[in-house]
Design an enzyme around this catalytic site. Structure first.
Site, short mmCIF file in Angstrom:
data_model
loop_
_atom_site.label_atom_id
_atom_site.label_comp_id
_atom_site.label_asym_id
_atom_site.label_seq_id
_atom_site.Cartn_x
_atom_site.Cartn_y
_atom_site.Cartn_z
N ASP A 66 -2.12 7.81 3.56
CA ASP A 66 -1.66 6.48 3.97
C ASP A 66 -2.31 6.12 5.31
O ASP A 66 -2.75 7.02 6.04
CB ASP A 66 -0.13 6.50 4.14
CG ASP A 66 0.48 5.08 4.13
OD1 ASP A 66 -0.27 4.10 3.96
OD2 ASP A 66 1.72 4.96 4.29
N GLU A 67 -2.38 4.86 5.65
CA GLU A 67 -2.95 4.39 6.93
C GLU A 67 -4.32 5.04 7.19
O GLU A 67 -4.61 5.54 8.27
CB GLU A 67 -2.00 4.73 8.10
CG GLU A 67 -0.58 4.23 7.93
CD GLU A 67 -0.38 2.78 8.34
OE1 GLU A 67 -1.39 2.10 8.65
OE2 GLU A 67 0.78 2.32 8.33
N LYS A 103 0.83 -1.22 0.00
CA LYS A 103 0.00 0.00 0.00
C LYS A 103 0.86 1.26 0.00
O LYS A 103 0.65 2.15 -0.80
CB LYS A 103 -0.91 0.03 1.24
CG LYS A 103 -1.98 -1.03 1.25
CD LYS A 103 -2.87 -0.90 2.45
CE LYS A 103 -2.14 -1.09 3.77
NZ LYS A 103 -1.52 -2.43 3.94
N THR A 104 1.83 1.29 0.92
CA THR A 104 2.67 2.48 1.00
C THR A 104 3.48 2.62 -0.28
O THR A 104 3.65 3.71 -0.82
CB THR A 104 3.59 2.40 2.24
OG1 THR A 104 2.76 2.24 3.39
CG2 THR A 104 4.43 3.64 2.41
N GLN A 133 -5.85 -3.26 10.52
CA GLN A 133 -4.75 -2.64 11.25
C GLN A 133 -5.18 -1.36 11.96
O GLN A 133 -4.35 -0.51 12.26
CB GLN A 133 -3.59 -2.34 10.30
CG GLN A 133 -2.93 -3.59 9.77
CD GLN A 133 -1.69 -3.27 8.97
OE1 GLN A 133 -0.68 -2.84 9.50
NE2 GLN A 133 -1.76 -3.45 7.66
N ARG A 151 4.82 -7.61 10.88
CA ARG A 151 6.05 -6.81 10.73
C ARG A 151 7.21 -7.70 10.31
O ARG A 151 8.24 -7.22 9.85
CB ARG A 151 6.45 -6.11 12.04
CG ARG A 151 5.49 -5.10 12.63
CD ARG A 151 5.01 -4.09 11.65
NE ARG A 151 3.73 -4.50 11.06
CZ ARG A 151 3.24 -4.01 9.93
NH1 ARG A 151 3.88 -3.09 9.25
NH2 ARG A 151 2.08 -4.43 9.45
P1 ATP Z 1 1.60 -2.12 5.95
O1 ATP Z 1 0.17 -2.53 5.92
O2 ATP Z 1 2.37 -2.86 6.97
O3 ATP Z 1 1.76 -0.63 6.01
P2 ATP Z 1 2.03 -1.97 3.12
O4 ATP Z 1 0.82 -2.55 2.50
O5 ATP Z 1 2.12 -0.50 3.15
O6 ATP Z 1 2.23 -2.61 4.56
P3 ATP Z 1 4.61 -1.86 1.91
O7 ATP Z 1 5.36 -1.46 3.12
O8 ATP Z 1 4.33 -0.84 0.87
O9 ATP Z 1 3.26 -2.58 2.36
O10 ATP Z 1 5.32 -3.09 1.19
C1 ATP Z 1 5.77 -4.21 1.90
C2 ATP Z 1 7.08 -4.72 1.32
O11 ATP Z 1 6.85 -5.32 0.07
C3 ATP Z 1 8.08 -3.62 1.08
O12 ATP Z 1 9.36 -4.11 1.38
C4 ATP Z 1 7.92 -3.33 -0.39
O13 ATP Z 1 9.07 -2.78 -0.93
C5 ATP Z 1 7.64 -4.72 -0.95
N1 ATP Z 1 6.84 -4.71 -2.19
C6 ATP Z 1 5.62 -4.19 -2.37
N2 ATP Z 1 5.18 -4.39 -3.63
C7 ATP Z 1 6.16 -5.07 -4.28
C8 ATP Z 1 6.33 -5.57 -5.63
N3 ATP Z 1 5.40 -5.44 -6.55
N4 ATP Z 1 7.46 -6.21 -5.89
C9 ATP Z 1 8.43 -6.37 -4.96
N5 ATP Z 1 8.34 -5.93 -3.70
C10 ATP Z 1 7.22 -5.27 -3.36
MG MG Z 2 2.25 0.85 4.78
#
Ligand code: ATP
Ligand code: MG
Length: 754
Positions: free
Chosen positions: A227-228, A42-43, A258, A608
């Site tokens: 975000d969030e 997402k981020t 979350q 995490r």
């Molecule tokens: P959270 O809910 O904990 O905030 P999130 O959904 O924001 O998580 P991110 O932190 O954006 O998730 O991504 C999680 C991990 O996966 C990061 O290390 C990111 O770089 C990696 N990632 C996300 N998308 C891809 C992709 N398409 N290919 C490779 N790595 C990815």
């Molecule tokens: Mg995130």
């Protein structure tokens, strides 16, 4: 900012995303909600979306507003975007809700009816002001705890209610609170002060009520990205709506699973309302997880599936299953800390760096024992988003009293203790004392003793303080150290003082005070063991540990943090410690009916971890200086058992009781024994844990093990509970069947293994 052709680097980056992520990043300028589980990107999608808008859609950074959850996340996001598109994005607004509101109020102070040099009132200052207002209205502190009143005021502001809009419902208490709110607000206005909630409220009103400003920002911010999103409160949501108007495009990312800040007013329902308030909103779901191994993910999915009313999603990964989750049943909290440190060392032997390791816990007070172990093992660490145990305000306050009892001339401690809690000793009086002490080259205590009636009204109060310290010193001198600590906390009024504050922060302070009593307990031992009195060595220990330099930001070090601060972060190796009912889920949360939020917190914790997750609980933990029996967290059981291995099979050592032992803490969480874990459930301590049962992590140098049965010439038979120090200074704590618990110098104790 114009680009001649779509930036090929960004196009390539976007091509590397999965189809759902790509859809989100490249969506046409219409409202989108990316609803997705932890670690699904997402981020990353949000960051790429900004880069895409600027580099491919030719959107000016000037017309982008991006809201992050912390200031750190904001600066990281800016950095990421700049490196993605290789263009400075200074004109882009990125920050937290509070940061952005502040910026707006600085720019439009006149329209916001603020003085140009308005000051921000931090939480402590806010409370002090509330106190003064209460006094001016003749409302006594004990009936109207300032913390509670402050919480009330902030709650009203978060709901967007001004004092004049309060309805009189004939309720006396309500009417008084409204009076305080109104008087407090007048004070703020008169002094040009803005508290945190006011930042948001005023920025919201500014945009809502001032047509020019509203038009300006609606015109400017064409793209609003958040975000969030699940942790947005009422006011933040209202403000977003005003800013977006009819033309702004909202791009929100979040995960209902979350949502962990309802106690600060966050409402996950905003996520459900988005479709109604932002017409044409499309929801994009991401289910592929890129962070964690299959095992960790399935464990997280299994746990969170117990919650009701979820928007529903299931995470999967292309990654392999990875290592099983390791569960460690520690003997006590020291054993748990040793386990963590030993596991860390085994990882550090390989390619792992310190920063790859994180320890997460529910309550701040849990950090103390872990910190001690890390310091002893020379592992650099940092408490993310917080202070180390012995640097915390309430810990220093309580120690100041104890210090004064042994050394009245300690001016620092005098300054700290004299008016905490408030005793009506004014600033002028203190200034006078300081001047006298300087003149006479003596201590504050001495001049306070001699100053007498010249001090006017404060004199009586000061005398009471001096008597309090003298009395305390007299009464505790023959007590064991933990009792000394406890008495100092009670008699000083500190516990009452923090109790009155109410709320999460106050609770954490009280837990830290209890933990301080536990810490003192660890220094109790017969005085003949060493030449130093336990009180002195304890105070020295506290001073030295708080003086140890905390590793700086960006340094390679292990990270310790509460589960709440871990949101949005990731680490290859995660230790989730203190998995016991009462501690996690937290007793209060269970009583208040927020078990589901606790479960979400656990889901945040598990997700995490990238490669390896360790869970641990202590069968016995000291709470308030007293050993209490814990039962493993219900969340441990809610993780499907096939993903967990116990690192220490303990057949025949502990006797499952499955009934709540009378002195156990926690609610027991209401889970019943299952057949998967014959050795789990509520445990009764049996004193018959043998040396062979202990894992290598429990080795006490010198050939003993935690839990080992030993015999002492004078005290008889006992069990080793804890050890501390090294080499010649190694001490062990032994619980003797007859003689109670004692600390002994290992080198001299001549223990015989049984
Ligand atoms: P959270 O809910 O904990 O905030 P999130 O959904 O924001 O998580 P991110 O932190 O954006 O998730 O991504 C999680 C991990 O996966 C990061 O290390 C990111 O770089 C990696 N990632 C996300 N998308 C891809 C992709 N398409 N290919 C490779 N790595 C990815
Ligand atoms: Mg995130």
């Amino acid at each position: 900012m114009q680009f001649e052709a779509p930036n090929p680097e960004v196009v390539a980056l976007v091509a590397a995303l999965n189809p759902a992520q790509k859809e989100a990043v490249t969506a046409p300028p219409e409202h989108r909600l990316v609803l997705a589980g932890a670690g699904s990107g997402k981020t990353r999608v949000l960051t790429h979306r900004i880069a895409w808008l600027i580099a491919v859609e030719n959107v000016s950074p000037h017309s982008i507003l991006a809201v992050t959850f912390t200031n750190k996340a904001a600066s990281e996001m800016r950095g990421r975007i700049e490196s993605l598109i290789n263009v400075p994005v200074r004109t882009m607004w990125v920050g937290t809700f509070h940061g952005i509101a502040h910026r707006m109020l600085r720019l439009h102070w006149k329209e916001a009816r603020l003085p140009q040099n308005f000051q921000i009132l931090d939480a402590d200052d806010q409370q002090r002001l509330v106190k003064r207002v209460l006094r001016s209205l003749d409302l006594p502190d004990d009936k109207w705890p300032p913390k509670m009143v402050t919480g009330y005021i902030n709650g009203q502001k978060e709901e967007g209610r001004r004092p004049e809009a309060m309805q009189d419902q004939g309720d006396y208490a309500q009417r008084q609170l409204a009076r305080v709110y109104s008087a407090y607000q007048q004070q703020c206005e008169a002094n040009g002060l803005v508290d945190f909630a006011e930042l948001l409220l005023r920025a919201h009103e500014l945009c809502r009520d001032n047509p020019q400003i509203q038009a300006h920002y609606r015109n400017r911010f064409r793209h609003i990205l958040v975000d969030e999103f699940q942790d947005t409160n009422t006011l933040q949501y209202a403000w977003l709506r005003v800013l977006a108007g009819d033309r702004g495009v909202l791009f929100a990312v979040g995960d209902d699973d979350q949502s962990i800040y309802s106690w600060r007013g966050a409402k996950v329902e905003h996520m459900m309302r988005l479709g109604h308030d932002f017409p044409g909103l499309e929801v994009i779901r991401l289910e592929q997880n890129y962070r964690s191994t299959g095992t960790i993910l399935k464990a997280a999915n299994g746990l969170i599936s117990r919650n009701n009313g979820r928007l529903g999603k299931n995470l999967w990964t292309e990654d392999g299953e990875g290592e099983p989750i390791q569960l460690y049943a520690a003997f006590n909290e020291y054993d748990e800390a040793e386990f963590v440190v030993n596991k860390m060392k085994s990882h550090l032997d390989g390619r792992c760096r310190y920063v790859d390791l994180a320890v997460l816990y529910r309550s701040n007070a849990q950090s103390r024992v872990l910190e001690e172990s890390l310091i002893r093992n020379r592992i650099p660490y940092r408490i993310y988003g917080g202070l180390r145990f012995f640097e915390r305000m309430e810990v220093k306050d309580a120690l100041a009293y104890l210090r004064l009892t042994t050394s009245r001339d300690d001016d620092n401690s005098f300054e700290r203790a004299v008016n905490t809690p408030a005793r009506g000793i004014g600033a002028t009086t203190l200034e006078r004392l300081r001047a006298l002490a300087r003149e006479q080259g003596t201590s504050l205590w001495k001049v306070a003793q001699e100053a007498g009636a010249a001090l006017g009204r404060s004199h009586g109060n000061l005398k009471q303080f001096l008597d309090l310290i003298d009395g305390l010193a007299r009464d505790i001198q023959d007590e064991p150290l933990s009792k000394m600590m406890e008495t100092a906390i009670e008699r000083s009024g500190l516990r009452e003082h923090y109790k009155k504050e109410k709320g999460e922060q106050a609770e954490s302070r009280l837990e830290n005070l209890d933990e301080l009593i536990n810490a003192a307990r660890g220094f109790e031992r017969p005085a003949e063991d060493e030449g130093i009195a336990p009180l002195d060595s304890f105070l020295a220990h506290a001073a030295l540990e708080s003086g140890e330099r905390q590793a700086g930001e960006g340094e390679d070090c292990v990270q310790l943090m509460t589960l709440h601060s871990a949101k949005g972060l990731e680490f290859p190796i995660v230790f989730l410690v203190g998995m016991e009912n009462g501690l996690f889920p937290h007793q209060r949360a269970v009583e208040e009916g927020s078990l589901e939020e606790e479960r979400r917190l656990c889901y945040v914790g598990i997700t995490r971890a990238r490669k390896q997750l360790y869970l641990s609980y202590a069968e016995v933990r000291r709470v308030h200086g007293v050993e209490q029996i814990g039962s493993p967290s219900m969340f441990v059981r809610e993780i499907p058992p096939e993903y967990i291995v116990e690192t220490r099979p303990r057949a025949g050592i502990l006797r499952p009781t499955f009934s709540q032992p009378s002195r156990s803490y926690g609610s027991g969480g209401g889970y019943s024994p299952g057949s998967n874990y014959p050795s789990r459930g509520g445990y009764d301590r049996t004193p018959s844990r043998t040396a062979t049962s202990a894992a290598t992590a429990n080795d006490v140098p010198g050939g003993y093990k935690l839990g080992a049965r030993v015999r002492h010439a004078k005290f008889g038979e006992g069990t080793i509970l804890t050890f501390d120090g090294d080499g010649d200074r190694m001490r062990v704590e032994v619980r003797f069947r007859e003689a109670g618990t004692k600390w002994l110098m290992l080198a001299q104790a001549k223990l015989e293994a049984l």
